[in-house]
Design an enzyme around this catalytic site. Structure first.
Site, short mmCIF file in Angstrom:
data_model
loop_
_atom_site.label_atom_id
_atom_site.label_comp_id
_atom_site.label_asym_id
_atom_site.label_seq_id
_atom_site.Cartn_x
_atom_site.Cartn_y
_atom_site.Cartn_z
N GLY A 17 44.12 31.93 32.38
CA GLY A 17 43.80 33.33 32.14
C GLY A 17 43.87 33.66 30.65
N GLY A 19 43.38 36.73 29.35
CA GLY A 19 43.47 38.19 29.20
C GLY A 19 44.52 38.49 28.14
N PHE A 20 45.10 39.68 28.23
CA PHE A 20 46.09 40.08 27.22
C PHE A 20 47.30 39.15 27.20
CE2 PHE A 20 43.80 44.07 27.95
CZ PHE A 20 43.49 44.39 26.64
N GLY A 21 47.80 38.79 28.40
CA GLY A 21 48.99 37.96 28.46
C GLY A 21 48.72 36.53 28.02
N VAL A 85 40.39 28.48 38.42
CA VAL A 85 41.50 27.79 39.08
C VAL A 85 41.54 28.19 40.55
CG1 VAL A 85 44.03 27.65 39.18
CG2 VAL A 85 42.85 27.52 36.98
N GLU A 177 39.91 59.06 33.89
CA GLU A 177 39.00 58.80 32.78
C GLU A 177 37.56 58.67 33.28
OE1 GLU A 177 42.02 56.82 29.55
OE2 GLU A 177 40.92 55.43 30.79
N ASP A 306 49.93 41.20 34.75
CA ASP A 306 49.74 41.90 36.02
C ASP A 306 50.06 41.03 37.23
OD1 ASP A 306 48.90 44.02 34.54
OD2 ASP A 306 46.86 44.10 35.34
#
Ligand SMILES: Cc1cc2nc3c(=O)[nH]c(=O)nc-3n(C[C@H](O)[C@H](O)[C@H](O)COP(=O)(O)OP(=O)(O)OC[C@H]3O[C@@H](n4cnc5c(N)ncnc54)[C@H](O)[C@@H]3O)c2cc1C
Length: 439
Positions: A17, A19-21, A85, A177, A306
């Site tokens: 992954g 992403g941010f992490g 994965v 939003e 997450d």
């Protein structure tokens, strides 16, 4: 001979992954003597907080995505694998992918994020798509824009009303939003370009099962946001549980709303990492991890972002937001680097909460900095600066700032494109005879 080679072999750190992490973990390992392999099923890092602006034609997909390879270009110890994965073999220390690869690891970091949860009603997904990926956002965009095109030509009053009814289910930050952005798109931008669509002929309805919108924000900010949505002409319905969603309608206990466009913003569940690891998960499917983000009894497998259920201070769980994923990734990266070097690890993880922001339309936002709250235009300016600043890649920053400035001054929507083949007219088959008025 074989033994010598083994002792000099670098530790294999596999990160699933980007992403941010995952990216933060990879970047924190930049100077560590390890081999980093970052696996992602897409070749770009996505800035999810601005997906709703792609779904409402303010920004183009490329404005909020950056190629993973470019981001890691300068990191000599990192390689990128484009693959999905599907399985993890803990005993063989291998990650298995969709295309049949088996990638060995000494240390594994799982940062595969979250996906939509329809609370057991996955059959609603087609009629009420959520926005988690670029594909989701462009699909919602096409749905909204096609509804406007059809409404322009529709002569049957009820059918036209349904085409101009937009329902957002779930009033967390994304739902709020989204509702604000749809209101602006339909009432301000579209009404100028279409001949028969006027600012007041559309209904934008935000449905929330709980007693108030933005439940994660303090009550005063939630009230202010509610008033701002009212002022924009969004009908906010709280305390209404959606009981049925079908193509063209949404049903609650007390009414059935005919709507061509329904957007799901009501729930998320973690990626299936818990299943891959055969690990304990919480109700949202997040892997329950130790204080160092490792999986119980397996100190070299970490789960962050997450996908992890991490007990933060005060008994609360670490929130599913970008700063939490980034900070966890960076901390775990530093821990792995320290272990490899045989040095002392970082101080125990402590989440630094930067506060929460949510925007309502193009000039109003709310900000919760715990000690003080900010609302209105100043909060919106802060929100804009924060989001542009955190966009990865200089081109995105410049491009987003320019698009926002242009659309702010002109109400123009540069990305108003209907794309993809799944948006046939039949998607909007609406069951008009059962319609009851929503308002
Ligand atoms: C619409 C929306 C708006 C949001 N707004 C905000 C906001 O305003 N502020 C905020 O702080 N947070 C916001 N969030 C939440 C924030 O984006 C997440 O908390 C954050 O992205 C979590 O980071 P992560 O690294 O855990 O996962 P992600 O950033 O989701 O990254 C997961 C990565 O894993 C990859 N992946 C998943 N499964 C596999 C697999 N099987 N194989 C290979 N790769 C895989 C994905 O392609 C992805 O690149 C928002 C989220 C959404 C969806």
């Amino acid at each position: 001979m074989a033994q010598v080679t083994k002792s000099h072999a670098k530790q294999k750190v596999v990160i699933v992954g980007a992403g941010f992490g995952g990216l933060s973990a990879a970047q924190a390992l930049k100077h560590a003597p390890v081999e980093v392999t970052v696996i992602d099923r897409q070749n770009f890092h996505l800035f999810q907080p601005l997906l709703y602006q792609v779904a409402t034609a303010s920004l183009s997909p490329a404005d909020i995505a950056a190629p993973i390879r470019s981001i890691l270009r300068g990191q000599a110890n990192a390689r990128v694998v484009l693959d999905q994965v599907i399985e993890i073999d803990r005993s063989r220390r291998e990650v298995r992918t969709d295309s049949g690869r088996a990638i060995a690891f000494d240390t594994l970091v799982i940062a595969t994020g979250a996906r939509h949860s329809y609370f057991g009603r996955d059959d609603w997904a087609d009629a009420a798509p959520g926005i988690k990926t670029i594909d989701d956002a462009t699909r919602v965009r096409a749905k909204i824009l096609r509804a406007l095109e059809e409404a322009e030509l529709e002569t049957d009053e009820l059918a036209r009303k349904a085409l101009l009814t937009f329902v957002v289910i779930g009033a967390g930050p994304t739902g709020v939003e989204m509702a604000g952005a749809i209101a602006e798109l339909v009432r301000k931008s579209a009404s100028r370009d279409f001949r028969t669509i006027t600012p007041h002929c559309a209904s934008i309805i935000l449905i929330e099962a709980g007693p108030r919108i933005l439940p994660s924000f303090p009550e005063d900010l939630s009230r202010t946001a509610h008033e701002a949505l009212d002022a924009m002409g969004v009908t906010v319905m709280t305390g209404r549980m959606v009981t049925e969603v079908s193509s063209g309608s949404v049903t609650t206990a007390s009414m059935r709303i005919a709507a061509a466009t329904v957007v799901w913003a009501a729930g998320v569940k973690a990626s299936p990492a818990g299943r891959w690891l055969d690990a304990l998960t919480d109700r949202a499917g997040r892997v329950v991890v130790e204080r160092d983000f490792s999986v119980p009894a397996d100190p070299s497998i970490f789960v962050i972002g997450d996908t992890a259920a991490y007990p933060a201070s005060g008994g609360a769980m670490l929130p599913g937001v970008a700063p939490a994923a980034k900070q966890a990734g960076e901390w775990v990266g530093r821990l792995i680097a320290a272990r490899t070097a045989g040095s002392a690890g970082p101080k125990p993880f402590r989440y630094r909460d930067p506060g929460s922001l949510a925007t309502i339309g193009r000039k109003f936002a709310i900000a919760d900095f715990r000690r003080f709250h900010l609302t209105g235009f100043p909060a919106w300016v802060l929100w804009s600066v924060a989001h542009v600043w955190f966009l990865i890649g200089f081109r995105s920053r410049l491009s987003v700032a320019t698009s926002w400035m242009w659309s702010y001054l002109t109400y123009e929507r540069g990305a108003r494109l209907i794309t993809g083949h799944d948006m046939a007219l039949a998607d909007h088959a609406i069951d008009i005879p059962h319609q009851k008025d929503a308002a």
